[in-house]
Design an enzyme around this catalytic site. Structure first.
Site, PDB file in Angstrom:
ATOM      1  N   GLU A 439      54.859 -13.014  -7.604  1.00  0.00           N
ATOM      2  CA  GLU A 439      54.788 -11.847  -6.719  1.00  0.00           C
ATOM      3  C   GLU A 439      55.973 -10.898  -6.905  1.00  0.00           C
ATOM      4  OE1 GLU A 439      54.097 -13.172  -2.712  1.00  0.00           O
ATOM      5  OE2 GLU A 439      52.055 -13.798  -3.162  1.00  0.00           O
ATOM      6  N   GLU A 514      47.889 -18.932  -5.394  1.00  0.00           N
ATOM      7  CA  GLU A 514      48.075 -19.007  -3.942  1.00  0.00           C
ATOM      8  C   GLU A 514      46.793 -18.541  -3.285  1.00  0.00           C
ATOM      9  OE1 GLU A 514      51.477 -17.167  -2.080  1.00  0.00           O
ATOM     10  OE2 GLU A 514      52.783 -17.772  -3.729  1.00  0.00           O
TER      11      GLU A 514
END
Length: 951
Positions: A439, A514
């Site tokens: 991320e 995720e």
């Protein structure tokens, strides 16, 4: 599915230790765990006086070699410091505060608390004269963070990251045949992540001794290729020479199976590398009919590498490895040993209730076993290199691992961290993928991210070409990193169109790195935002995100997706989304911070596992809600489930694949019963009963962490008169222990501000206003100096050491606060003279028999507030003009006893983690609460558990 028992794991370690000991008896290698008996004290971030005078010297440790000062000095007096064993996390010991870091669970440590952001550790070790000629090193598995290490006053180096292991060669600095001092200063003022990270030496520390010619650090690399029924094992060994030997060496490689049997061996001849150089030797070894490493049968081998010099074994080194194949297919997903495997994973941080990040090894196994029991077969290390023991647990228990570096970049800081990660971990068969980022929103979608990924991906391949590389991406799946990463890592299907990305990049395999990020509080079935409690029914966490069930249905239906990793397996401190203070833990976990399951665990067990499952939610204790509708859900993998209330059928329903069943039931106390059917036959029954009042405390050793471990996880609950668990109980339970110690307590309540640990408070009180007056002789009976106000001057100021008086009187003050009666107060004298006498408030005090420079201060001579200490002594004399004379009279240590260990139950449960005393026979844990029968649990040396209740 085959499961590995604790006895098998223990047997494995016994065999390993036996072989290691045998090898070490024949070689110079010795790896000694030095976790015991460290001294610890908090320092200060910027006030050097409060940081024990560190870095105040005219010559600093960076200016002149060996000039470590303050606690870094070899002979610094640390007697007043707290004594403890590693691993240790000082952050978890602190109180909670709304002013503290949201990310770090509101614990009062870090940059906003400068008096609790620096930790000093000191340890003394003896190294015998016989070790001369060996290479002596210190090996740290991890220190959080920005650590400086000293050895006998010599600065060894700095390691910024809290997640890297590191080693220092101390050979040149050793005091052979005598005492040596190790000092670590950890600076946890800056956060490296956005989650709880602790503050500490939270991993193991070792003393390593080797021959000058030895296998280098992380110096073996084992790969294998399977051909028909055989495997060719390739063993690359890096030899290092820190001596002057020149000539031939012999390298033997022996593969040993789990039973201790030698299955293959080979010997290679080579020349020793030059002084302080390395050389690589590669051997190929054939293994017939290998036992493959698999998630169901995690078979392991060991490679014993030995170096012979002039016919003598000088080094022996062991490497655990597994033989298996891995493959990603862009159409069909992931394959292990040629078999299609859907990845059923979780993300996790290293953080456990009561313990923080300083997890004992047994807790690593406990947590991995909990995940395995849930049906999980994979684990993502989010978002940093893990503790080595976690990977050991995954190897032995059969869990696939994504191993992740901390930060993306292309310079030494980033690539060296990645190099250390891969070289340390690449022999673990559990690891199937390297992750080089997570991320990175600033660079994910652009050319910078693409460039960095290409470099890191290529660099990783140069170190280990047997595994692919991934990045977890969350800001859209269209360009930048997404277009070049080898294995696409989708972080949340609500962040982009996964199917569209796959259709554009059809040759790129993918997986959900995720998914979920749902909110749930264990045992709570009605969301209460005022109390910061989220309902445990599976639901969307946000409008654009998806529930656990929705997520699994999406990934399970797409063969091209290798699987998904849920955020998260366990709750953790920090990130208490969607709330803030006083919530101190996350709500994302399938289990809470203790490992107690939330109801989603049973959904996953139903569809991730193979065993029949039947679970009813919620509990059936709803006093005051009679006649009101309650949502009843059933998680099961049965074909059909019929629900009964007080023996009256509420209907039979068919189970949709990857789904759950729901009923609306008007609450009536009694029994809620579910019956599960397979092929029309009744196979399971599950009951939720309305319980009576709490009467008994029940203690039990968790089956995932058996009682024959050194560290045990104990579940605490209360039951009614019929022995039924009470799911709404919140009693406060107090604990006492014999034959062991308590490491921590927890209960899974995300808003609990109770202490994690109950330890004696150690306060170091300085002596201030230190003055002196000359005296013609030492008079141990005359106390008149206390009443005189003239002729006193600042102690040691402008002292003429060539013309000193024959004796001096010194006096100073120290402040004592409340709790004087329960506190233990000691004065640790640092020699400022000889033939000293010490007075407290005019009263002569005597030194301890076991330490002539320690004075225990009886409560009778002390008073609350300001106290006067007087020292009468003959002065020390300089031998050389440049001698630095001690001017510090010492320190007052105040120990305030802690409260008894205690914890409230949360929705019926609490947890206590205990550790046996070394060499002890029985550990007896007792639990007490007002109005309840006490619970007693006894674990004896024969590994039998005894349970009882007493008044």
């Amino acid at each position: 599915m085959k499961t590995i028992s604790f006895k098998e794991i223990l047997l494995y370690f016994i065999v390993l230790i036996s072989i290691s000991s045998f090898a070490q008896n024949k070689s110079d290698r010795e790896l000694i765990l030095i976790d015991k008996d460290w001294r610890f004290s908090l320092g200060h971030l910027y006030d050097t006086q409060k940081d024990f005078g560190h870095a105040e010297g005219y010559f600093s440790y960076l200016t002149k070699t060996g000039f470590g000062d303050g606690p870094a000095a070899k002979d610094f007096d640390d007697r007043a410091w707290r004594k403890l064993d590693l691993p240790h996390d000082w952050a978890v010991e602190q109180d909670f505060s709304e002013k503290a870091s949201y990310s770090h669970g509101f614990k009062t440590s870090g940059k906003d608390f400068p008096e609790k952001s620096i930790g000093w550790y000191r340890k003394k070790i003896s190294i015998p004269q016989s070790d001369q000629g060996k290479i002596i090193s210190l090996k740290f598995d991890g220190v959080f963070r920005n650590s400086k290490v000293f050895f006998n006053g010599h600065f060894l180096g700095t390691e910024e990251s809290g997640y890297n292991g590191f080693e220092y060669d101390v050979t040149a600095y050793v005091n052979y045949g005598g005492e040596n001092t190790i000092v670590v200063r950890a600076d946890a003022s800056m956060e490296e992540g956005w989650f709880y990270e602790g503050a500490e030496i939270y991993r193991h520390v070792y003393l390593l001794k080797t021959n000058p010619i030895h296998i280098a650090r992380n110096g073996t690399y084992v790969t294998s290729e399977i051909q028909n029924d055989n495997a060719e094992v390739k063993a690359e060994v890096t030899i290092e020479n820190k001596g002057n030997f020149k000539g031939k060496i012999e390298i033997s490689q022996t593969i040993i199976d789990a039973s201790g049997k030698e299955v293959a061996t080979i010997t290679e001849n080579a020349s020793a590398p030059d002084f302080y150089k390395t050389a690589k030797i590669t051997s190929k070894i054939k293994v017939n009919n290998p036992l493959l490493w698999d998630i169901d049968t995690p078979n392991l081998y060991r490679l014993l590498t030995q170096i012979k010099q002039e016919g003598k074994i000088v080094d022996s080194y062991e490497t655990t490895f597994g033989i298996r194949t891995i493959k990603f297919d862009p159409e069909k997903g992931f394959f292990l040993n040629g078999k299609s495997i859907k990845l059923k994973g979780t993300n996790n941080h290293q953080d456990h209730a009561g313990i923080g990040t300083a997890l004992p090894d047994e807790l690593q196994y406990y947590r991995i076993k909990k995940l395995k029991e849930m049906g999980s077969n994979a684990y993502r290390c989010s978002h940093h290199p893990p503790t080595p023991e976690l990977l050991d647990a995954c190897d032995k228990l059969g869990i696939l691992v994504i191993d992740e570096t901390r930060l993306m970049g292309i310079n030494d800081y980033h690539l060296n961290d990645l190099k250390r990660l891969i070289e340390r971990d690449r022999n673990h068969p559990s690891i199937f993928c390297w992750s080089v980022g997570n991320e990175e929103w600033n660079i994910e979608g652009g050319i910078v991210g693409e460039r960095i990924t290409n470099i890191m991906q290529g660099f990783a391949k140069s170190l280990d070409a047997t595994r692919p590389v991934t990045v977890g991406i969350s800001s859209g799946f269209k360009s930048g990193i997404s277009s070049v990463v080898e294995i696409m890592g989708y972080n949340y299907m609500g962040n982009g169109d996964i199917d569209a990305h796959r259709n554009e990049f059809k040759n790129q395999p993918g997986m959900g790195t995720e998914e979920g990020s749902t909110f749930a509080t264990r045992g709570i079935y009605f969301t209460d935002d005022a109390k910061h409690y989220q309902s445990a029914y599976d639901k969307k966490p946000r409008p654009t995100f998806y529930s656990i069930e929705e997520g699994w249905k999406f990934y399970a239906a797409r063969p091209y997706l290798a699987g998904m990793f849920i955020w998260t397996g366990f709750d953790y401190r920090g990130e208490p989304t969607p709330y803030g203070w006083p919530s101190v833990t996350s709500y994302f976990g399938m289990m809470d911070v203790c490992g107690f399951p939330k109801d989603n665990v049973f959904y996953l067990k139903s569809w991730w596992g193979t065993a029949p499952v039947l679970h009813i939610m919620p509990h059936w204790n709803w006093s005051g809600m009679e006649g009101k509708e309650i949502d009843v859900w059933v998680h099961s993998n049965c074909d059909e489930v019929e629900l009964f209330l007080n023996k009256k059928s509420l209907g039979k329903k068919k189970m949709e694949q990857y789904g759950h069943l729901e009923w609306k039931v008007k609450y009536t106390p009694g029994t809620l019963e579910a019956i599960g059917y397979k092929n029309g036959k009744k196979i399971l029954t599950e009951i939720q009963k309305t319980t009576g009042n709490a009467e008994n405390i029940k203690l039990s050793v968790d089956k995932e962490n058996p009682s024959n471990a050194n560290v045990s996880v104990i579940t605490v609950e209360v039951t009614d008169k019929n022995g039924l668990h009470i799911p709404t109980a919140n009693n406060e339970i107090s604990f006492s222990i014999k034959g062991g110690k308590i490491l921590g307590v927890g209960n899974g309540d995300p808003t609990s501000l109770e202490k994690d640990q109950f330890i004696d408070d150690v306060t170091l009180v300085p002596i201030t206003n230190f003055e002196e007056k000359k005296q013609a002789y030492v008079d141990n009976t005359n106390q008149s100096a206390l009443d005189e106000s003239n002729a006193w001057k600042e102690a040691f100021k402008d002292r003429d050491y060539k013309n000193q008086a024959s004796a001096y009187i010194y006096r100073g003050k120290f402040e004592l606060k409340n709790n004087l009666q329960s506190n233990s107060v000691d004065f640790f004298y640092k020699k400022i003279g000889v033939n000293e006498s010490v007075f407290i408030n005019g009263n002569l005090v005597n030194a301890n028999a076991d330490d002539p420079q320690k004075y225990h201060l009886n409560k009778a001579v002390l008073k609350e507030g300001s106290n006067v200490i007087t020292i009468r002594t003959s002065p020390l004399q300089k031998v050389k003009d440049w001698d630095v004379m001690n001017t510090d009279p010492g320190i007052i240590r105040v120990i305030t006893p802690s409260e008894p260990w205690k914890r409230k139950l949360f929705n019926g449960y609490a947890q206590i983690i205990i550790q046996k005393e070394e060499g002890g026979n029985d550990v007896v844990l007792s639990a007490f609460a007002k109005g309840l029968k006490a619970g007693v649990l006894s674990v004896n040396q024969k590994k039998k558990i005894k349970l009882s209740s007493e008044l």
